[in-house]
Write a protein that holds these residues in place. Structure first.
Motif, short mmCIF file in Angstrom:
data_model
loop_
_atom_site.label_atom_id
_atom_site.label_comp_id
_atom_site.label_asym_id
_atom_site.label_seq_id
_atom_site.Cartn_x
_atom_site.Cartn_y
_atom_site.Cartn_z
N TRP A 305 -26.86 47.92 48.74
CA TRP A 305 -27.01 48.64 50.00
C TRP A 305 -26.52 47.76 51.16
O TRP A 305 -26.56 46.53 51.09
N TYR A 306 -26.10 48.43 52.22
CA TYR A 306 -25.48 47.74 53.36
C TYR A 306 -26.49 47.38 54.45
O TYR A 306 -27.55 47.99 54.57
N GLN A 307 -26.11 46.40 55.25
CA GLN A 307 -26.92 45.97 56.39
C GLN A 307 -27.22 47.16 57.30
O GLN A 307 -28.36 47.38 57.68
N VAL A 308 -26.21 47.92 57.68
CA VAL A 308 -26.40 49.19 58.39
C VAL A 308 -26.11 50.27 57.35
O VAL A 308 -24.97 50.41 56.88
N LEU A 309 -27.12 51.02 56.99
CA LEU A 309 -27.09 51.80 55.76
C LEU A 309 -26.02 52.87 55.69
O LEU A 309 -25.42 53.09 54.63
N ASN A 317 -19.59 45.27 58.33
CA ASN A 317 -20.77 45.60 57.53
C ASN A 317 -20.69 44.90 56.18
O ASN A 317 -19.59 44.58 55.69
N TYR A 318 -21.82 44.63 55.58
CA TYR A 318 -21.84 43.88 54.31
C TYR A 318 -23.04 44.31 53.47
O TYR A 318 -24.01 44.87 53.97
N GLU A 319 -22.94 44.06 52.17
CA GLU A 319 -24.01 44.36 51.24
C GLU A 319 -25.08 43.28 51.39
O GLU A 319 -24.82 42.10 51.15
N GLU A 320 -26.26 43.71 51.79
CA GLU A 320 -27.30 42.77 52.22
C GLU A 320 -28.39 42.64 51.16
O GLU A 320 -28.85 43.63 50.59
N ALA A 321 -28.81 41.39 50.91
CA ALA A 321 -29.66 41.10 49.76
C ALA A 321 -31.10 41.58 49.92
O ALA A 321 -31.69 42.14 48.98
N ALA A 323 -32.58 43.95 51.80
CA ALA A 323 -32.74 45.41 51.74
C ALA A 323 -32.51 45.91 50.32
O ALA A 323 -33.28 46.74 49.81
N SER A 324 -31.48 45.37 49.67
CA SER A 324 -31.19 45.80 48.29
C SER A 324 -32.37 45.51 47.37
O SER A 324 -32.78 46.36 46.56
N ALA A 325 -32.95 44.31 47.49
CA ALA A 325 -34.10 43.95 46.65
C ALA A 325 -35.31 44.83 46.96
O ALA A 325 -36.06 45.24 46.05
N MET A 326 -35.53 45.11 48.24
CA MET A 326 -36.67 45.95 48.63
C MET A 326 -36.53 47.37 48.10
O MET A 326 -37.51 47.97 47.64
N ASN A 371 -28.11 35.14 47.76
CA ASN A 371 -27.20 34.99 48.90
C ASN A 371 -27.09 36.27 49.72
O ASN A 371 -27.50 37.33 49.30
N LYS A 372 -26.54 36.11 50.91
CA LYS A 372 -26.27 37.23 51.83
C LYS A 372 -27.54 37.94 52.30
O LYS A 372 -27.66 39.16 52.26
N CYS A 373 -28.52 37.14 52.72
CA CYS A 373 -29.73 37.67 53.35
C CYS A 373 -29.56 37.64 54.87
O CYS A 373 -29.21 36.59 55.42
#
Length: 417
Positions: A305-309, A317-321, A323-326, A371-373
């Motif tokens: 999932w992305y930083q801004v969904l 924009n980037y795939e953010e760790a 949010a993805s884990a949550m 990475n990428k938090c």
């Protein structure tokens, strides 16, 4: 995993996360003692489950739990509690004392003997500060120390004084008047529910449970975007903030981690909300609506999932760790608990595999990195955070933030059940 059996009166040498040796005499036969450090010499064994590998990596990076938020000195803050939630569950699963000691050390360091909480200021009415109360609820249950009870009572008193919107939603902080943030539901409501279950009886408990469910009802009413099913980061009842829409009071974007906090809040509150409370059914319906919306904005290729969904293709924009884990944790726990059907497991599994493939790296010594938090994001304050797309994608990115590693441990544990 090494299994050791020794006779009476031997010395046991245990390698602590700090690298020091702890020497203790045993006066009985010990069997099946698990050692964390394999003969290969790796700091973190690679033959363990991901949950343990990540916790041991965090313990290596942050030898004392108060350090988990990259803190230089002991500070009462919220990220430590998320990692320690995973540590509690891993201790229950494995019985490894090093995990319990890590949790216990947090309470010992942050809570003075008279029950005062280091660096905590009640009068700020910052709902973030309630989250680490979850650690104290656990430690009080285990150790029954008076200092933990006093600290818990102080934190519970914050709820009584926390400012609210006209209809009764908690402000996020006293310095953010009339503002309700999705983050606040996770920061406050699991603690409020767990405390009520442990310490409140009769009509007072019923009122508290009703109040907790109302917080979710209010968020669904005021922060939900009916078109996408996503929820905005925050709502300003007064509509005075520069970031707030002048008609709706809503912030302008769907921030991944804010939605992540909200999902975790719902599934964790249900751990303590009575089975017969009528609000359970509503919260479970919110989880389904939430999961459907989240899965729609999941990257179908990577599973992340992305930083801004809702703006995956926009510049920066980037795939953010975190949010993805949550999201993975919320969905897989909901499947395991029966809040969602088994059909939702595929999206959670795809997300989990995507984290491991794209966001996890493992050092030569076995230490695991996430990475990428996104380091932090908020609204208002000084310098002013305007909630724009550009704001969110330009906040600092770092590895091994507890806001990501904690949910990754919790998600891993759900998959390992």
């Amino acid at each position: 995993m090494n299994i050791i059996s020794r006779k009476i009166k031997i010395l046991t040498f245990t390698v602590l996360s700090s690298g020091l040796f702890l020497v203790s005499a045993q006066s009985k036969v010990t069997t099946k003692t698990e050692t964390s450090k394999p003969q290969s010499g790796k700091i973190v064994p690679t033959n363990l489950n991901w949950s343990e590998r990540m916790l041991l990596s965090e313990m290596h990076r942050f030898p004392e739990a108060w350090m988990l938020d990259f803190s230089k000195s002991p500070k009462w803050t919220y990220p430590s509690a998320i990692v320690l939630d995973g540590a509690e569950k891993l201790y229950a699963k494995t019985g490894k004392k090093e995990y319990y000691d890590y949790i216990s050390g947090f309470g010992e360091k942050l809570i003075n003997e008279d029950g005062t909480i280091q660096t905590y200021e009640l009068e700020k009415y910052n709902i973030d500060m309630l989250n680490s109360g979850n650690v104290l609820l656990y430690l009080y249950e285990k150790e029954k120390k008076e200092k933990y009870l006093r600290a818990l009572q102080t934190l519970r008193s914050q709820i009584d004084g926390q400012p609210r919107t006209k209809e009764g939603s908690f402000w996020h902080k006293k310095i953010y008047p009339y503002q309700v943030w999705l983050d606040g539901l996770y920061m406050g409501m699991p603690f409020y529910t767990h405390y009520t279950k442990d310490f409140t009886k009769g009509t007072d408990a019923q009122k508290a449970y009703d109040d907790i469910v109302f917080q979710f009802d209010s968020v669904q009413k005021n922060l939900l975007d009916k078109k996408t099913g996503l929820l905005y980061h925050a709502w300003d009842e007064s509509k005075e903030q520069a970031w707030a829409n002048k008609e709706t009071g809503l912030s302008p974007n769907f921030w991944g981690r804010a939605m992540g906090w909200y999902g975790m809040a719902m599934v964790d509150v249900l751990d303590f909300l009575p089975k017969d409370h009528p609000g359970r059914t509503r919260i479970i319906s919110y989880i389904k609506s939430y999961a459907d919306a989240v899965i729609k904005v999941q990257n179908k290729k990577s599973g992340l999932w992305y930083q801004v969904l809702d703006k995956p293709l926009e510049n920066g924009n980037y795939e953010e760790a975190s949010a993805s884990a949550m999201f993975v944790y919320t969905i897989i726990k909901s499947v395991n608990e029966g809040y969602l059907s088994q059909s939702y497991k595929a999206a959670a599994k795809k997300g989990y595999n995507g984290i491991i493939k794209n966001l996890i790296t493992v050092d030569e010594n076995g230490v695991v990195n996430l990475n990428k938090c996104c380091a932090v994001a908020g609204l208002g304050g000084k310098p002013y955070r305007d909630g724009s797309y550009e704001y969110y994608v330009n906040e600092k990115i770092r590895s091994n933030d507890g806001k990501g590693t904690g949910p990754f441990i919790l998600a891993s544990l759900e998959f390992e059940k």
